[in-house]
Design a protein around this motif. Structure first.
Motif, short mmCIF file in Angstrom:
data_model
loop_
_atom_site.label_atom_id
_atom_site.label_comp_id
_atom_site.label_asym_id
_atom_site.label_seq_id
_atom_site.Cartn_x
_atom_site.Cartn_y
_atom_site.Cartn_z
N LYS A 38 -0.26 -2.06 2.78
CA LYS A 38 -0.53 -0.72 3.65
C LYS A 38 -0.36 0.45 2.85
O LYS A 38 0.58 0.68 2.13
N ALA A 39 -1.01 1.60 3.04
CA ALA A 39 -0.69 3.04 2.41
C ALA A 39 0.41 3.49 2.97
O ALA A 39 1.25 3.98 1.92
N PRO B 71 3.61 3.23 6.60
CA PRO B 71 4.10 2.24 7.71
C PRO B 71 3.07 2.33 8.78
O PRO B 71 2.96 1.29 9.74
N THR B 72 2.49 3.37 9.23
CA THR B 72 1.39 3.59 10.35
C THR B 72 -0.04 3.24 9.84
O THR B 72 -0.88 3.10 10.95
N SER B 73 -0.19 2.95 8.69
CA SER B 73 -1.60 2.58 8.32
C SER B 73 -2.11 1.07 8.79
O SER B 73 -1.15 0.26 8.59
N PRO B 74 -3.18 0.98 8.66
CA PRO B 74 -3.56 -0.65 8.74
C PRO B 74 -3.56 -1.22 7.78
O PRO B 74 -3.44 -0.82 6.72
N LEU B 75 -3.27 -2.76 7.93
CA LEU B 75 -3.43 -3.62 6.60
C LEU B 75 -4.72 -3.44 5.81
O LEU B 75 -5.74 -3.25 6.56
N ASN B 76 -4.57 -3.94 4.58
CA ASN B 76 -5.80 -3.89 3.63
C ASN B 76 -6.82 -5.00 4.21
O ASN B 76 -8.00 -5.21 3.96
N ILE B 77 -6.36 -5.79 5.09
CA ILE B 77 -7.25 -6.92 5.70
C ILE B 77 -7.71 -6.76 6.96
O ILE B 77 -8.27 -7.57 7.88
N ALA C 120 2.77 0.98 0.39
CA ALA C 120 2.73 1.74 -0.91
C ALA C 120 3.55 3.00 -0.98
O ALA C 120 4.13 3.66 -1.91
N SER C 121 3.92 3.78 0.36
CA SER C 121 4.41 5.00 0.28
C SER C 121 6.02 4.83 0.17
O SER C 121 6.86 5.77 -0.11
N PRO D 222 12.04 -5.45 2.68
CA PRO D 222 11.17 -5.61 3.43
C PRO D 222 9.86 -5.04 3.39
O PRO D 222 8.59 -5.09 3.91
N ASN D 223 9.87 -3.78 2.58
CA ASN D 223 8.71 -2.81 2.24
C ASN D 223 7.79 -3.34 1.11
O ASN D 223 6.70 -3.03 0.87
#
Length: 204
Positions: free
Chosen positions: A44-45, A47-53, A91-92, A103-104
């Motif tokens: 994820k880019a 925490p609020t972004s969608p997963l890459n899948i 990533a952020s 966990p990130n």
């Protein structure tokens, strides 16, 4: 993936399906499924972004929200996963010091599993894990995990749970968790107190 980075790669994928069950009963019954050398990357880019899948998840969703989901009935008589790895990264987020679980930024290697999935349906999942072992980059090591897991529309049941780690063996009593629905299961479980009783265990 849409960022041109591979989401997953597999060295070997094999399965055997029963055509008689499919033709006679419209059930997908696999005598075995084997995965060797899986390398999966979830990202994820922020925490609020969608997963890459997420684009794959969206493609599998029904386009007509008023139409009930298509019923399915799947059975996997034997599943084996060997020499596999899975990573998850936001990533952020900054990295924690080495040797600390983050966990990130999760990196699992040496993943191996033996399981039976006698029932996978729209509202019911039954999984019998006979062995699950892995290593996490923080240093955590799971030598063996076994359990019988049943997921129903309003209840999760975990029986015969056994967790073996270096120098430790945990054998919790059976666990039952209730929730409102499968759609709210994650939030309901987080807000529900969990009582865990352990017997026949040791830690060294």
């Amino acid at each position: 993936g849409r960022d041109n980075k591979p989401i997953a790669s597999i060295d070997k994928l094999a399965a055997q399906m029963s055509l008689s069950e499919l033709i006679a009963f419209r059930r997908f019954v696999f005598d075995y499924a084997e995965v060797v050398g899986l390398k999966a990357r979830l990202e994820k880019a922020d925490p609020t972004s969608p997963l890459n899948i997420q684009f794959i998840i969206d493609a599998l969703k029904s386009k007509d929200k008023n139409k009930p989901p298509t019923p399915y009935d799947i059975e996997l008589k034997a599943v084996a996963i060997r020499k596999s790895a899975v990573t998850f990264d936001i990533a952020s987020e900054p990295h924690r010091p080495a040797g600390t679980f983050d966990p990130n930024h999760i990196s699992i290697s040496q993943l191996r599993t033996d399981a039976i999935l006698p029932k996978i349906k729209n509202d019911t999942i039954v999984v019998d894990v006979t062995r699950l072992a892995l290593h996490e980059i923080s240093g955590f090591e799971l030598n063996d995990l076994a359990a019988n897991v049943e997921v129903f529309p309003d209840m999760l049941s975990v029986k015969n749970l056994r967790i073996a780690m270096p120098g430790s063996l945990l054998v919790p009593q059976d666990i039952t968790v209730r929730y409102k629905s499968l759609k709210t299961i994650a939030n309901d479980i987080r807000s529900t107190p969990l009582r865990l009783a352990v017997a026949n265990s040791y830690v060294t």
